[in-house]
Design a protein around this motif. Structure first.
Motif, PDB file in Angstrom:
ATOM      1  N   LYS A  65      36.159  41.052  22.995  1.00 24.00           N
ATOM      2  CA  LYS A  65      34.894  41.696  23.553  1.00 24.00           C
ATOM      3  C   LYS A  65      35.351  42.700  24.051  1.00 24.00           C
ATOM      4  CE  LYS A  65      35.004  38.638  27.619  1.00 24.00           C
ATOM      5  NZ  LYS A  65      34.179  37.512  28.422  1.00 24.00           N
ATOM      6  N   GLN A  66      34.368  43.548  24.710  1.00 23.81           N
ATOM      7  CA  GLN A  66      34.413  44.889  25.330  1.00 23.81           C
ATOM      8  C   GLN A  66      34.056  44.919  26.756  1.00 23.81           C
ATOM      9  OE1 GLN A  66      32.348  47.519  22.706  1.00 23.81           O
ATOM     10  NE2 GLN A  66      33.966  47.255  21.252  1.00 23.81           N
ATOM     11  N   VAL A  67      33.317  43.938  27.211  1.00 25.95           N
ATOM     12  CA  VAL A  67      32.653  44.171  28.570  1.00 25.95           C
ATOM     13  C   VAL A  67      33.050  42.729  29.440  1.00 25.95           C
ATOM     14  CG1 VAL A  67      30.475  43.940  29.750  1.00 25.95           C
ATOM     15  CG2 VAL A  67      30.638  45.022  27.519  1.00 25.95           C
ATOM     16  N   ILE A  68      33.249  43.058  30.651  1.00 25.03           N
ATOM     17  CA  ILE A  68      33.820  42.193  31.613  1.00 25.03           C
ATOM     18  C   ILE A  68      32.597  41.555  32.162  1.00 25.03           C
ATOM     19  CG2 ILE A  68      35.038  41.566  33.694  1.00 25.03           C
ATOM     20  CD1 ILE A  68      36.781  42.418  31.555  1.00 25.03           C
ATOM     21  N   VAL A  69      32.425  40.102  32.264  1.00 22.94           N
ATOM     22  CA  VAL A  69      31.216  39.302  32.593  1.00 22.94           C
ATOM     23  C   VAL A  69      31.396  38.742  33.922  1.00 22.94           C
ATOM     24  CG1 VAL A  69      30.162  39.118  30.531  1.00 22.94           C
ATOM     25  CG2 VAL A  69      31.744  37.505  31.247  1.00 22.94           C
ATOM     26  N   GLU A  70      30.610  38.170  34.566  1.00 21.59           N
ATOM     27  CA  GLU A  70      30.950  37.511  36.101  1.00 21.59           C
ATOM     28  C   GLU A  70      31.801  36.357  35.900  1.00 21.59           C
ATOM     29  OE1 GLU A  70      28.343  36.047  39.828  1.00 21.59           O
ATOM     30  OE2 GLU A  70      27.455  36.464  38.074  1.00 21.59           O
ATOM     31  N   GLN A  71      31.788  35.687  34.573  1.00 19.30           N
ATOM     32  CA  GLN A  71      32.580  34.500  34.701  1.00 19.30           C
ATOM     33  C   GLN A  71      33.975  34.831  34.679  1.00 19.30           C
ATOM     34  OE1 GLN A  71      31.811  32.103  30.965  1.00 19.30           O
ATOM     35  NE2 GLN A  71      33.306  30.781  31.412  1.00 19.30           N
ATOM     36  N   ASP A  72      34.310  36.144  33.748  1.00 20.69           N
ATOM     37  CA  ASP A  72      35.878  36.484  33.954  1.00 20.69           C
ATOM     38  C   ASP A  72      36.203  37.056  35.154  1.00 20.69           C
ATOM     39  OD1 ASP A  72      35.407  36.519  31.012  1.00 20.69           O
ATOM     40  OD2 ASP A  72      34.887  38.631  30.662  1.00 20.69           O
ATOM     41  N   VAL A  73      35.129  37.694  35.981  1.00 20.48           N
ATOM     42  CA  VAL A  73      35.944  38.012  37.512  1.00 20.48           C
ATOM     43  C   VAL A  73      36.188  37.012  38.297  1.00 20.48           C
ATOM     44  CG1 VAL A  73      35.051  39.156  39.442  1.00 20.48           C
ATOM     45  CG2 VAL A  73      34.574  40.234  37.381  1.00 20.48           C
ATOM     46  N   LYS A  74      35.311  35.808  38.148  1.00 22.81           N
ATOM     47  CA  LYS A  74      35.581  34.224  39.013  1.00 22.81           C
ATOM     48  C   LYS A  74      36.809  33.815  38.337  1.00 22.81           C
ATOM     49  CE  LYS A  74      30.519  33.396  39.941  1.00 22.81           C
ATOM     50  NZ  LYS A  74      29.751  32.524  39.703  1.00 22.81           N
ATOM     51  N   HIS A  75      37.141  34.000  37.012  1.00 20.34           N
ATOM     52  CA  HIS A  75      38.282  33.232  36.346  1.00 20.34           C
ATOM     53  C   HIS A  75      39.611  33.989  36.986  1.00 20.34           C
ATOM     54  CE1 HIS A  75      41.209  31.333  33.569  1.00 20.34           C
ATOM     55  NE2 HIS A  75      41.610  32.660  33.418  1.00 20.34           N
ATOM     56  N   VAL A  76      39.691  35.321  37.183  1.00 18.35           N
ATOM     57  CA  VAL A  76      40.627  36.152  37.691  1.00 18.35           C
ATOM     58  C   VAL A  76      40.785  35.882  39.236  1.00 18.35           C
ATOM     59  CG1 VAL A  76      41.584  38.351  38.298  1.00 18.35           C
ATOM     60  CG2 VAL A  76      40.387  37.865  35.763  1.00 18.35           C
ATOM     61  N   VAL A  77      39.664  35.866  40.036  1.00 21.29           N
ATOM     62  CA  VAL A  77      39.875  35.321  41.318  1.00 21.29           C
ATOM     63  C   VAL A  77      40.342  33.922  41.788  1.00 21.29           C
ATOM     64  CG1 VAL A  77      38.305  34.952  43.564  1.00 21.29           C
ATOM     65  CG2 VAL A  77      37.581  36.987  42.006  1.00 21.29           C
ATOM     66  N   GLU A  78      40.119  33.159  40.704  1.00 26.43           N
ATOM     67  CA  GLU A  78      40.699  31.756  40.662  1.00 26.43           C
ATOM     68  C   GLU A  78      42.118  31.891  40.653  1.00 26.43           C
ATOM     69  OE1 GLU A  78      40.026  27.326  38.801  1.00 26.43           O
ATOM     70  OE2 GLU A  78      38.475  29.186  38.072  1.00 26.43           O
ATOM     71  N   GLN A  79      42.577  32.870  39.703  1.00 24.14           N
ATOM     72  CA  GLN A  79      43.805  32.637  39.599  1.00 24.14           C
ATOM     73  C   GLN A  79      44.633  33.348  40.686  1.00 24.14           C
ATOM     74  OE1 GLN A  79      45.630  31.369  36.798  1.00 24.14           O
ATOM     75  NE2 GLN A  79      43.599  30.385  36.180  1.00 24.14           N
ATOM     76  N   MET A  80      44.027  34.378  41.017  1.00 20.30           N
ATOM     77  CA  MET A  80      44.633  35.157  42.207  1.00 20.30           C
ATOM     78  C   MET A  80      44.576  34.567  43.646  1.00 20.30           C
ATOM     79  SD  MET A  80      46.044  37.994  41.005  1.00 20.30           S
ATOM     80  CE  MET A  80      46.257  38.834  42.334  1.00 20.30           C
ATOM     81  N   GLY A  81      43.517  33.565  43.766  1.00 20.67           N
ATOM     82  CA  GLY A  81      43.431  32.950  44.876  1.00 20.67           C
ATOM     83  C   GLY A  81      42.458  33.809  46.102  1.00 20.67           C
TER      84      GLY A  81
END
Length: 548
Positions: A65-81
């Protein structure tokens, strides 16, 4: 329909929904606020942004896909802490500093070259981190593999080119299996704070074309190779110097042993080369001067090498000058007396002596090698021949103890008269004609005839006390036409003019015979073929074989 925003994270452009952007913005604001009071907070927040950009890129590629959605950001935040989780962990675990290694080294490892722990390119340290073993064992394996046709060297070079270098903090953390979250970045930053500026580079370095990577590799390879050679240079020089010292010592002992052997054996071995050249008053001068000429350079090399390796004191200049003058004097003595010996070969002279032979029965001549060993008068007295060897014939069966063995040649020709004759031609060299003629005359050759048996000695002998001057003897045996000459095998090395004893035996079908028969014809000596032996009847023939 959702509104999208274009953002730039570490030079990478992303399309992100507005809600997702707000979530990401709030998260990064909290992160920057938390690390605001830390030393070099800009570097650590930049590393976190780099990691977030890598994770966004992986999500876009994996989900196509070409666009970052809010679910993607939450997934990254969850991984980073989150910052709240990170702060609570610090409050609940004040002793976490003691467990940083256990906490952070629980992730998967990525293979990189370690730039912080390297001898050449950091390949061994990278492999050690990847397999979680000590680097020393990996280096030992490569060193052992080098012995097997250089396999370790070529493998190391290939891995150096293929494995990327750990450039960023995220690379170094992934190389060691540290978790790429806020806790991991915080711990890694505190441990490597002093080395951050020297190791952080742009991620675009990894996207360099192959030609630039190859250029950087060659430059880095020769840089580290120079350091390696410089480090081991002194050790290699000392090892090479010790080899030179041992070599000089070995040659020096060899020269001393040779000098002792020459002085003890020269008189009793004057039939061997080069002792036969120096049976005169010059011999001792040549022996000792030759020893000095060879030994002093060895001594000089030994002392210079000793000084270069162990920094020992050299000889005093006056002592060195005396030794050098002595060496020049020895060279002069060697050249002077060597030229005198060489001058003894400038002229040649010869004389002939004809011996009338008795005509044997049946006009057959048997040519044999004389086995009797003749002793000089002094040797007879020394061995007490009358008492110890009375009525005993001592044979001379050693063909290889004399370098003058090849000074005899025998020719067989057709005689112009009915009487057989033997012509001895003795040649020698000297400093002038008279000297050469005297050298030829101071020889002895033993020839005996017993009816049809002619015995020839092995070589022309020099008189005792005389030196070798290329003395040689040529014996020409002249026999009448149609004479039979039977030549022993042992004379094959002495007969000339193309007389082939072994080929004649093959013609007569007698390869194991001890002699070969020849006959004197008008064209010279030729092999006599026995038709009784060589001719054979056919298996179905009933005729009787006639012998001519």
């Amino acid at each position: 329909m959702n509104k999208t925003i274009i953002i730039n994270i570490n030079g990478i452009v992303f399309h992100i929904e507005e809600d997702a952007y707000e979530t990401l913005k709030n998260y990064m604001t909290d992160v920057k606020r938390h690390f605001l009071n830390s030393a070099d907070s800009h570097e650590i927040t930049t590393d976190i942004e780099n990691r977030i950009a890598e994770m966004f890129s992986e999500i876009l590629v994996n989900e196509n896909k070409q666009v970052i959605v809010e679910q993607d950001v939450k997934h990254v935040v969850e991984q980073m802490g989150t910052v709240e989780d990170f702060e609570n962990a610090e409050q609940d675990a004040p002793s976490a500093q003691q467990n940083n290694y256990a906490y952070s080294n629980s992730g998967s490892r990525t293979l990189f070259r370690d730039p912080d722990d390297h001898l050449l390119g950091g390949v061994c340290a990278g492999l050690g981190n990847y397999f979680d073993i000590q680097t020393i064992w990996v280096r030992l394996l490569f060193a052992i593999a080098i012995v097997f046709f250089g396999t370790g060297f070529f493998l190391y070079v290939i891995l150096w080119i293929v494995i990327p270098k750990a450039v960023t903090r995220a690379d170094r953390m992934a190389m060691k299996g540290e978790k790429l979250n806020l806790q991991g970045f915080k711990n890694n930053f505190e441990e490597e704070l002093s080395a951050v500026r020297s190791h952080l580079t742009n991620l675009q370095d990894e996207a360099k074309p192959l030609i630039y990577k190859l250029r950087d590799f060659i430059s880095e390879f020769f840089y580290h190779l120079g350091k390696f050679i410089k480090g081991l240079g002194k050790v290699l020089v000392k090892v090479f110097g010790i080899v030179i010292l041992l070599t000089c010592l070995g040659f020096g002992i060899f020269l001393i042993v040779c000098l002792a052997m020459v002085t003890l054996w020269a008189d009793s071995h004057n039939h061997l080369f080069p002792f036969g050249l120096m049976v005169n008053q010059y011999a001792n001068y040549i022996y000792f001067s030759g020893f000095v000429v060879a030994f002093i350079p060895l001594l000089a090399i030994f002392l210079l090498t000793l000084k270069a390796i162990f920094n020992t004191r050299t000889l005093d200049k006056s002592i060195g000058s005396v030794i050098f003058v002595g060496w020049l004097f020895a060279v002069g003595v060697l050249v002077f007396y060597g030229s005198k010996i060489a001058a003894g070969f400038r002229s040649s002279a010869s004389f002939n002596q004809t011996i009338a032979l008795a005509t044997p029965s049946k006009n057959t001549y048997y040519l044999k090698l004389n086995d009797v060993k003749y002793f000089t008068h002094d040797d007879s007295l020394r061995l007490n021949m009358q008492a110890n060897f009375k009525n005993i014939v001592i044979t001379n069966d050693n063909d290889f103890d004399d370098f003058e063995r090849n000074n005899l040649s025998i020719r067989i020709e057709k005689s112009d008269v009915s009487q057989p004759v033997l012509v001895e031609t003795v040649r020698a060299k000297g400093s002038h004609y008279e000297d050469a003629l005297l050298n030829a005359r101071n020889t002895k050759y033993i020839f005996t005839q017993q009816d049809s048996i002619l015995k020839f000695d092995r070589y022309l002998q020099r008189m005792p006390g005389t030196s070798w001057h290329a003395q040689e003897i040529e014996i020409t045996l002249k026999v009448p036409l149609n004479s039979t000459v039977i030549i022993e095998n042992r004379l094959s090395d002495f007969v000339r003019d193309g007389i082939d004893i072994y080929r004649c035996k093959e013609k007569n079908k007698m390869p194991d015979a001890t002699s070969a028969p020849f006959i004197m014809t008008a064209n010279g000596l030729e092999c006599r073929v026995d038709t009784l032996v060589t001719a054979a009847p056919k298996p179905d023939s009933t005729k009787t074989l006639k012998v001519k």
